[in-house]
Design a protein around this motif. Structure first.
Motif, mmCIF file in Angstrom:
data_model
loop_
_atom_site.group_PDB
_atom_site.id
_atom_site.type_symbol
_atom_site.label_atom_id
_atom_site.label_comp_id
_atom_site.label_asym_id
_atom_site.label_seq_id
_atom_site.Cartn_x
_atom_site.Cartn_y
_atom_site.Cartn_z
ATOM 1 N N GLY A 19 42.671 30.506 48.238
ATOM 2 C CA GLY A 19 43.246 30.948 46.972
ATOM 3 C C GLY A 19 42.327 30.832 45.774
ATOM 4 O O GLY A 19 42.244 31.753 44.954
ATOM 5 N N THR A 20 41.632 29.721 45.650
ATOM 6 C CA THR A 20 40.730 29.531 44.505
ATOM 7 C C THR A 20 39.576 30.522 44.542
ATOM 8 O O THR A 20 39.213 31.098 43.515
ATOM 9 C CB THR A 20 40.190 28.086 44.478
ATOM 10 O OG1 THR A 20 41.305 27.196 44.444
ATOM 11 C CG2 THR A 20 39.300 27.853 43.283
ATOM 12 N N ALA A 21 39.007 30.748 45.719
ATOM 13 C CA ALA A 21 37.903 31.707 45.835
ATOM 14 C C ALA A 21 38.374 33.117 45.505
ATOM 15 O O ALA A 21 37.713 33.839 44.756
ATOM 16 C CB ALA A 21 37.299 31.654 47.240
ATOM 17 N N VAL A 22 39.515 33.517 46.036
ATOM 18 C CA VAL A 22 40.038 34.860 45.759
ATOM 19 C C VAL A 22 40.318 35.017 44.264
ATOM 20 O O VAL A 22 39.968 36.036 43.659
ATOM 21 C CB VAL A 22 41.306 35.154 46.593
ATOM 22 C CG1 VAL A 22 41.979 36.446 46.132
ATOM 23 C CG2 VAL A 22 40.955 35.244 48.065
ATOM 24 N N ALA A 23 40.922 33.998 43.647
ATOM 25 C CA ALA A 23 41.220 34.064 42.207
ATOM 26 C C ALA A 23 39.939 34.190 41.384
ATOM 27 O O ALA A 23 39.880 34.976 40.429
ATOM 28 C CB ALA A 23 42.016 32.833 41.776
ATOM 29 N N THR A 24 38.910 33.448 41.749
ATOM 30 C CA THR A 24 37.645 33.499 41.012
ATOM 31 C C THR A 24 36.998 34.876 41.142
ATOM 32 O O THR A 24 36.571 35.471 40.148
ATOM 33 C CB THR A 24 36.681 32.407 41.503
ATOM 34 O OG1 THR A 24 37.293 31.136 41.305
ATOM 35 C CG2 THR A 24 35.353 32.461 40.760
ATOM 36 N N PHE A 25 36.920 35.403 42.369
ATOM 37 C CA PHE A 25 36.318 36.724 42.562
ATOM 38 C C PHE A 25 37.156 37.815 41.891
ATOM 39 O O PHE A 25 36.610 38.770 41.348
ATOM 40 C CB PHE A 25 36.110 37.029 44.047
ATOM 41 C CG PHE A 25 34.959 36.278 44.641
ATOM 42 C CD1 PHE A 25 33.662 36.520 44.216
ATOM 43 C CD2 PHE A 25 35.166 35.315 45.609
ATOM 44 C CE1 PHE A 25 32.592 35.830 44.748
ATOM 45 C CE2 PHE A 25 34.098 34.610 46.147
ATOM 46 C CZ PHE A 25 32.813 34.870 45.724
ATOM 47 N N THR A 26 38.470 37.675 41.900
ATOM 48 C CA THR A 26 39.333 38.656 41.239
ATOM 49 C C THR A 26 39.094 38.648 39.739
ATOM 50 O O THR A 26 39.022 39.707 39.106
ATOM 51 C CB THR A 26 40.811 38.376 41.569
ATOM 52 O OG1 THR A 26 40.986 38.483 42.988
ATOM 53 C CG2 THR A 26 41.723 39.357 40.869
ATOM 54 N N LEU A 28 36.330 37.847 38.249
ATOM 55 C CA LEU A 28 34.997 38.409 38.002
ATOM 56 C C LEU A 28 34.896 39.894 38.331
ATOM 57 O O LEU A 28 34.194 40.645 37.642
ATOM 58 C CB LEU A 28 33.952 37.654 38.830
ATOM 59 C CG LEU A 28 33.653 36.220 38.436
ATOM 60 C CD1 LEU A 28 32.812 35.543 39.510
ATOM 61 C CD2 LEU A 28 32.936 36.177 37.100
ATOM 62 N N LEU A 29 35.569 40.321 39.412
ATOM 63 C CA LEU A 29 35.341 41.655 39.943
ATOM 64 C C LEU A 29 36.540 42.589 39.862
ATOM 65 O O LEU A 29 36.436 43.758 40.227
ATOM 66 C CB LEU A 29 34.916 41.544 41.423
ATOM 67 C CG LEU A 29 33.710 40.655 41.709
ATOM 68 C CD1 LEU A 29 33.513 40.513 43.203
ATOM 69 C CD2 LEU A 29 32.468 41.205 41.027
ATOM 70 N N GLY A 30 37.672 42.083 39.432
ATOM 71 C CA GLY A 30 38.880 42.902 39.396
ATOM 72 C C GLY A 30 39.672 42.743 40.684
ATOM 73 O O GLY A 30 39.304 42.002 41.590
ATOM 74 N N GLU A 31 40.761 43.477 40.755
ATOM 75 C CA GLU A 31 41.651 43.372 41.918
ATOM 76 C C GLU A 31 40.964 43.888 43.182
ATOM 77 O O GLU A 31 40.363 44.961 43.162
ATOM 78 C CB GLU A 31 42.937 44.165 41.676
ATOM 79 C CG GLU A 31 43.848 43.538 40.655
ATOM 80 C CD GLU A 31 44.373 42.171 41.084
ATOM 81 O OE1 GLU A 31 44.699 41.981 42.273
ATOM 82 O OE2 GLU A 31 44.443 41.287 40.204
ATOM 83 N N PRO A 32 41.069 43.132 44.271
ATOM 84 C CA PRO A 32 40.480 43.595 45.536
ATOM 85 C C PRO A 32 41.417 44.551 46.262
ATOM 86 O O PRO A 32 42.613 44.617 45.971
ATOM 87 C CB PRO A 32 40.346 42.301 46.333
ATOM 88 C CG PRO A 32 41.506 41.471 45.871
ATOM 89 C CD PRO A 32 41.650 41.793 44.394
#
Length: 168
Positions: A19-26, A28-32
């Motif tokens: 969850g933390t990794a997905v939230a951080t990348f989201t 930075l990069l927007g919705e996956p």
């Protein structure tokens, strides 16, 4: 995650909750683009979070430290929305491995070729894991970074981690 000034601004363990990794990348990069991870014969299923040139694979199985990770990542572009994607400095080369680098310039620690002459290698191989009775042939188990080099062009097409030297 390393900032332009080489400082660390985020760190994740492959054994942590995703969850933390997905939230951080989201952030930075927007919705996956989110899709189901289909087993490739290895028994792993789960969820794929994909951005243009980068994916995070959340596995359904529970992580079993230090042998079975909770998630893995793969990059097939040098950057995503301005975020540089590379292996850590010193892994494969002094600056780390980047998609598009010449494959023959990486410091290979373990390599092989497939039937179609595609070159694969594992780099950044860490310390051996403690022996276990749960994995056959459990001597010398370790993780590294998996690198795929396109045989036609000789350049790195993708890399991912963690890459175990054991399992399905």
């Amino acid at each position: 995650m390393i900032a332009d000034d080489e400082s660390e601004f985020a760190a994740f363990s492959y054994f942590d909750d995703v969850g933390t990794a997905v939230a951080t990348f989201t952030e930075l990069l927007g919705e996956p683009v989110v899709s189901e991870l289909q087993s490739r014969g290895d028994g792993f299923t789960g969820t794929v979070y994909e951005w243009e040139g980068f994916a995070l694979y959340d596995k359904v199985s529970s992580p079993e430290y230090p042998y079975w990770e909770n998630f893995s990542v793969t990059a097939w572009a040098p950057t995503v929305d301005g975020l540089a994607l590379r292996a850590a400095p010193g892994v494969g080369s002094s600056v780390g491995v980047v998609v598009g680098d010449r494959g023959n310039e990486i410091q290979t620690e373990e390599g092989w070729s497939s039937a179609d002459s595609t070159a694969y290698t594992r780099i950044g191989i860490g310390e051996d894991l403690p022996p276990t009775d749960q994995i056959p042939g459990a001597d010398g188990l370790n993780f590294g970074v998996f690198v795929y080099v396109d045989s036609a062009t000789g350049v790195i097409a993708s890399f991912g981690a963690p890459a175990a030297n054991f399992g399905a």
